[in-house]
Design an enzyme around this catalytic site. Structure first.
Site, PDB file in Angstrom:
ATOM      1  N   GLY A  12       0.784  -1.233   0.000  1.00  0.00           N
ATOM      2  CA  GLY A  12       0.000   0.000   0.000  1.00  0.00           C
ATOM      3  C   GLY A  12       0.814   1.279   0.000  1.00  0.00           C
ATOM      4  CG  ASN A 108      -3.967  -0.390 -12.988  1.00  0.00           C
ATOM      5  OD1 ASN A 108      -3.780  -0.597 -11.792  1.00  0.00           O
ATOM      6  ND2 ASN A 108      -3.397  -1.129 -13.930  1.00  0.00           N
ATOM      7  CG  HIS A 110       1.181  -2.019 -15.250  1.00  0.00           C
ATOM      8  ND1 HIS A 110       0.823  -3.206 -14.624  1.00  0.00           N
ATOM      9  CD2 HIS A 110       2.123  -2.348 -16.166  1.00  0.00           C
ATOM     10  CE1 HIS A 110       1.521  -4.193 -15.149  1.00  0.00           C
ATOM     11  NE2 HIS A 110       2.313  -3.700 -16.082  1.00  0.00           N
TER      12      HIS A 110
END
Ligand code: GAR
Length: 207
Positions: A12, A108, A110
């Site tokens: 996280g 997102n 990546h």
């Protein structure tokens, strides 16, 4: 204030960067919910420490049924009136149902320069391929994995003596700066999706 949910499966650190950014009163999003598929993961601990509501939706609880798993996550998002979703190291593949529920509202991050090295092993695959430059991609999520209109990319040079860990650490340092900035710009309406491409609008939709 845009109600943001962050989905995460791991340590996280990207959630941490978003929480830190959102602590600034000028940030346009409020982290309203953190969803994880991994009970006890670091992301959930960070959310608890920041006083952010959490939801755990496990793959096993839904019998490995991707549609039911995704629907349960969408239920959690809708229950909190979430408007924007950030995938920050969420390592389960979601069903297209979430894209139907949040069209052009899921981002997102990546750890590669997409379309190279999709999937869960992007850093190792970049090293194995011998590339000299890799990086970070922030993209709008569509129904395919690590796929969809690219909003922003940043490069990270690969050193000769990099291990997967050292390279990923430098990639994450770049993500921690790029992802919160792109999420904020997205929330402000700075970008528009036009087919497969994302363009910066001349004038932002809202501030
Ligand atoms: C990040 O590097 C993120 O880009 C990657 O997982 C890491 C999570 O780190 N995501 C993927 O590989 C998705 N395909 P974090 O838990 O420390 O934020």
């Amino acid at each position: 204030m845009v109600r943001l949910a962050v989905l995460a499966s791991g340590s996280g650190t990207n959630l941490g960067a978003l929480l830190e950014a959102a602590a600034d009163p000028g940030y346009p999003c409020d982290v309203s919910l953190v969803v994880s598929d991994v009970p006890g993961c670091g992301a959930l601990a960070r959310a608890d420490a920041a006083g952010v509501e959490t939801a755990v939706v496990t793959w096993a609880d839904h019998g490995g049924d991707r549609r039911a798993f995704t629907a349960a996550i969408v239920d959690e998002l809708r229950r909190r009136d979430v408007e924007l979703v950030a995938l920050a190291g969420f390592m389960r593949i979601l069903d297209a149902g979430i894209v139907d529920a949040y069209p052009n509202a899921i981002l997102n991050t990546h750890p590669s320069l997409l379309p190279a090295f999709r999937g869960a092993h992007a850093v190792n695959e970049a090293l194995d391929a011998g590339v000299k430059v890799t990086g970070v991609t922030v993209h709008v999520v569509d129904e395919k994995v690590d796929h969809g209109p690219i909003v922003a990319q940043a490069c990270v040079a690969v050193d000769d003596d990099d291990s997967p860990e050292t390279l990923h650490e430098r990639i994450k340092a770049v993500e921690h700066e790029l992802f919160p900035r792109v999420v904020a710009d997205w929330a402000r309406g700075t970008f528009a999706v036009e087919g497969t491409r994302v363009r910066r609008r001349a004038v932002a939709r809202r501030t």
